[in-house]
Design a protein around this motif. Sequence first.
Motif, PDB file in Angstrom:
ATOM      1  N   ILE A   1       0.830  -1.055   0.005  1.00  0.00           N
ATOM      2  CA  ILE A   1       0.015   0.029  -0.028  1.00  0.00           C
ATOM      3  C   ILE A   1       0.922   1.131  -0.090  1.00  0.00           C
ATOM      4  CG2 ILE A   1      -1.780   1.361   1.144  1.00  0.00           C
ATOM      5  CD1 ILE A   1      -2.863  -1.290   0.210  1.00  0.00           C
ATOM      6  N   SER A   2       0.703   2.135  -0.688  1.00  0.00           N
ATOM      7  CA  SER A   2       1.393   3.147  -1.004  1.00  0.00           C
ATOM      8  C   SER A   2       0.945   4.171   0.077  1.00  0.00           C
ATOM      9  CB  SER A   2       1.164   4.192  -2.055  1.00  0.00           C
ATOM     10  OG  SER A   2       1.587   3.483  -3.426  1.00  0.00           O
TER      11      SER A   2
ATOM     12  N   CYS B   1       3.671  -3.426  -9.562  1.00  0.00           N
ATOM     13  CA  CYS B   1       4.095  -4.606  -9.195  1.00  0.00           C
ATOM     14  C   CYS B   1       3.509  -5.615 -10.423  1.00  0.00           C
ATOM     15  CB  CYS B   1       3.091  -4.866  -7.858  1.00  0.00           C
ATOM     16  SG  CYS B   1       3.382  -6.572  -7.088  1.00  0.00           S
ATOM     17  N   GLY B   2       4.164  -6.778 -10.777  1.00  0.00           N
ATOM     18  CA  GLY B   2       3.770  -7.861 -11.641  1.00  0.00           C
ATOM     19  C   GLY B   2       4.644  -8.761 -11.532  1.00  0.00           C
ATOM     20  N   PRO B   3       4.333  -9.751 -12.638  1.00  0.00           N
ATOM     21  CA  PRO B   3       5.287 -10.968 -12.825  1.00  0.00           C
ATOM     22  C   PRO B   3       6.700 -10.794 -13.036  1.00  0.00           C
ATOM     23  CG  PRO B   3       3.401 -11.133 -14.436  1.00  0.00           C
ATOM     24  CD  PRO B   3       3.072  -9.751 -13.580  1.00  0.00           C
TER      25      PRO B   3
ATOM     26  N   GLY C   1      -2.174   0.283  -4.466  1.00  0.00           N
ATOM     27  CA  GLY C   1      -1.919  -0.872  -3.522  1.00  0.00           C
ATOM     28  C   GLY C   1      -2.011  -2.089  -4.637  1.00  0.00           C
ATOM     29  N   HIS C   2      -1.247  -3.325  -4.335  1.00  0.00           N
ATOM     30  CA  HIS C   2      -1.353  -4.422  -5.026  1.00  0.00           C
ATOM     31  C   HIS C   2      -1.497  -5.565  -3.858  1.00  0.00           C
ATOM     32  CE1 HIS C   2       0.181  -2.244  -8.649  1.00  0.00           C
ATOM     33  NE2 HIS C   2       1.061  -1.844  -7.815  1.00  0.00           N
TER      34      HIS C   2
ATOM     35  N   VAL D   1      -5.130  -5.262  -8.364  1.00  0.00           N
ATOM     36  CA  VAL D   1      -4.695  -4.134  -7.840  1.00  0.00           C
ATOM     37  C   VAL D   1      -5.724  -3.578  -6.958  1.00  0.00           C
ATOM     38  CG1 VAL D   1      -4.679  -1.700  -8.812  1.00  0.00           C
ATOM     39  CG2 VAL D   1      -3.546  -3.663 -10.149  1.00  0.00           C
ATOM     40  N   VAL D   2      -5.322  -2.960  -5.957  1.00  0.00           N
ATOM     41  CA  VAL D   2      -6.197  -2.437  -4.810  1.00  0.00           C
ATOM     42  C   VAL D   2      -6.630  -1.004  -5.357  1.00  0.00           C
ATOM     43  CG1 VAL D   2      -6.654  -1.826  -2.351  1.00  0.00           C
ATOM     44  CG2 VAL D   2      -5.100  -3.663  -3.086  1.00  0.00           C
ATOM     45  N   PRO D   3      -7.831  -0.754  -5.390  1.00  0.00           N
ATOM     46  CA  PRO D   3      -8.101   0.822  -5.835  1.00  0.00           C
ATOM     47  C   PRO D   3      -7.732   1.748  -4.851  1.00  0.00           C
ATOM     48  CG  PRO D   3     -10.167  -0.793  -6.274  1.00  0.00           C
ATOM     49  CD  PRO D   3      -9.016  -1.554  -5.489  1.00  0.00           C
TER      50      PRO D   3
END
Length: 188
Positions: free
Chosen positions: A26-27, A35-37, A47-48, A92-94
């Motif tokens: 979380i920012s 964030c990703g593979p 947020g991820h 992805v967290v909105p």
Amino acid sequence: FDHYIATLTDGIDAGEHKHGAHQLSISLDGRPHRCGPDRDQSVLGSGHLVAPNTPQVLHSESGQQVLFLIAPQSTIAHELGSKSLDDSGFGVVPADAVDQQAIVGLQPAIDEGWAAPRVGSACDALLETLAESPWSSATDLHPAVRAAVGYVHAELRRPISADDLAKRVGLSTSRLLHLFKEQMGTPL
């Protein structure tokens, strides 16, 4: 509250790794992070969430984040996973799902140091607000947004423009950009 480990990240550019726990970032300063593979398939977000044992990279983009490693069998992991994780194990967290008051409460606790007694309660408060927040699950997303996220996470091996992505999911560029920001809380 459910078991987790929390740490502060600042300026991180982490190579590929995986954990046996859900990873939630979380920012804290309002700046999105990636964030990703892998670097080419990472997406920006406030947020991820990453599923356990999913290889991934995290790039802070010069911002500051709190990083949670959450036990997969915990209630919070289940609640967050059902809201955001797609078939590739990423979500992805909105931005609007993150209670800014919880972030404001976490900042002074962090400034006191991670051993300060109120850090745990501030982290608990942040996780509780996320779990209770009524944000869309991955299955509630507009099909084009879900397809765009899936394409970026699962298939992309090269940079892609918004125009190309919009063509791939069958929308105009402006419509995709609008829907993506509306539903994901961050620009595409």
